[in-house]
Design an enzyme around this catalytic site. Structure first.
Site, PDB file in Angstrom:
ATOM      1  N   GLY A 178       7.786 -59.748 -50.424  1.00  0.00           N
ATOM      2  CA  GLY A 178       7.319 -58.407 -50.764  1.00  0.00           C
ATOM      3  C   GLY A 178       8.348 -57.302 -50.626  1.00  0.00           C
ATOM      4  O   GLY A 178       8.031 -56.132 -50.855  1.00  0.00           O
ATOM      5  N   GLN A 179       9.591 -57.658 -50.269  1.00  0.00           N
ATOM      6  CA  GLN A 179      10.619 -56.625 -50.179  1.00  0.00           C
ATOM      7  C   GLN A 179      10.801 -55.986 -51.552  1.00  0.00           C
ATOM      8  O   GLN A 179      10.659 -56.635 -52.578  1.00  0.00           O
ATOM      9  CB  GLN A 179      11.963 -57.215 -49.708  1.00  0.00           C
ATOM     10  CG  GLN A 179      11.944 -57.763 -48.304  1.00  0.00           C
ATOM     11  CD  GLN A 179      11.517 -59.228 -48.252  1.00  0.00           C
ATOM     12  OE1 GLN A 179      10.899 -59.755 -49.159  1.00  0.00           O
ATOM     13  NE2 GLN A 179      11.830 -59.886 -47.153  1.00  0.00           N
ATOM     14  N   GLU A 180      11.142 -54.725 -51.561  1.00  0.00           N
ATOM     15  CA  GLU A 180      11.273 -53.990 -52.823  1.00  0.00           C
ATOM     16  C   GLU A 180      12.229 -54.689 -53.788  1.00  0.00           C
ATOM     17  O   GLU A 180      11.975 -54.748 -54.990  1.00  0.00           O
ATOM     18  CB  GLU A 180      11.736 -52.562 -52.549  1.00  0.00           C
ATOM     19  CG  GLU A 180      11.640 -51.672 -53.766  1.00  0.00           C
ATOM     20  CD  GLU A 180      11.888 -50.212 -53.443  1.00  0.00           C
ATOM     21  OE1 GLU A 180      11.896 -49.421 -54.398  1.00  0.00           O
ATOM     22  OE2 GLU A 180      12.062 -49.859 -52.263  1.00  0.00           O
TER      23      GLU A 180
END
Length: 198
Positions: free
Chosen positions: A77-79
């Site tokens: 889910g990291q950008e």
């Protein structure tokens, strides 16, 4: 004759496999949810205290009953990784979007991210389950507050099935209820997104 009987047996015993994406911002509890889910279905699971941030994906195949298999794709889910999510959309049958109920500061980012997911044409009609995770924490937001995020993008969801449910991936509270909700929607959506038969 043997081949005919074997073919009938194999056809009779085919299982429906559905692919479900687990999405959400980093640190929302996606991998903890997946590992707790594996534990709920008596599969080997990683100790929760050993879970690290996901870089890439985690995949688990869970037979939920004698006729259905759910294949979960827990995607980082990291950008910097979110642009890869769309690579999975055309193959998914359902989406579970996990929200960290204790992270008020990122609620707008969560809303924007979820909106970009539901607006993608590849997932039109796909059921979306938003899970308000970390309900075991004292500093959590109530489910009603999380629902307001979901309501902001309701116009983009159109006629698909969607819901917000409270869970604690850490304690397992609500995890099985969430999967039961999703299974009903996958069955209902079978004509527009047919399962893979294994």
């Amino acid at each position: 004759m043997f081949h005919l009987v074997k073919g009938l047996y194999n056809n009779w015993n085919k299982k429906e496999q559905y692919s479900i994406l687990i999405l959400g911002l980093d640190n929302a509890g996606k991998t903890t949810f997946l590992e707790t889910l594996k534990k709920e279905y008596s599969l080997a699971f990683k100790a929760l205290e050993k879970i690290q941030p996901t870089v890439g994906q985690n995949v688990a195949t869970i037979p939920v009953d004698s006729k259905q298999i759910l294949k979960f794709w827990d995607v980082g889910g990291q950008e910097s990784l979110r642009s890869m999510w769309s690579e999975y959309y055309s193959l998914c049958h359902g989406i579970i979007f996990i929200v960290d109920s204790s992270d008020r500061e990122r609620l707008d980012e969560c809303s924007t991210t979820l909106q970009s997911v539901v607006m993608d044409e590849e997932i039109e009609g796909v059921p979306i389950l938003m899970l308000a995770n970390k309900q075991d924490r004292q500093d959590r937001m109530e489910v009603q507050d999380i629902k307001e995020v979901f309501n902001k993008i309701a116009e983009h969801i159109s006629a698909r099935d969607s819901r917000v449910l409270p869970i604690s991936a850490l304690t397992g509270e609500g995890v099985k209820d969430a999967i039961e909700w999703m299974i009903v929607r996958l069955e209902r959506n079978k004509k527009s997104r047919p399962p893979i038969y294994k």
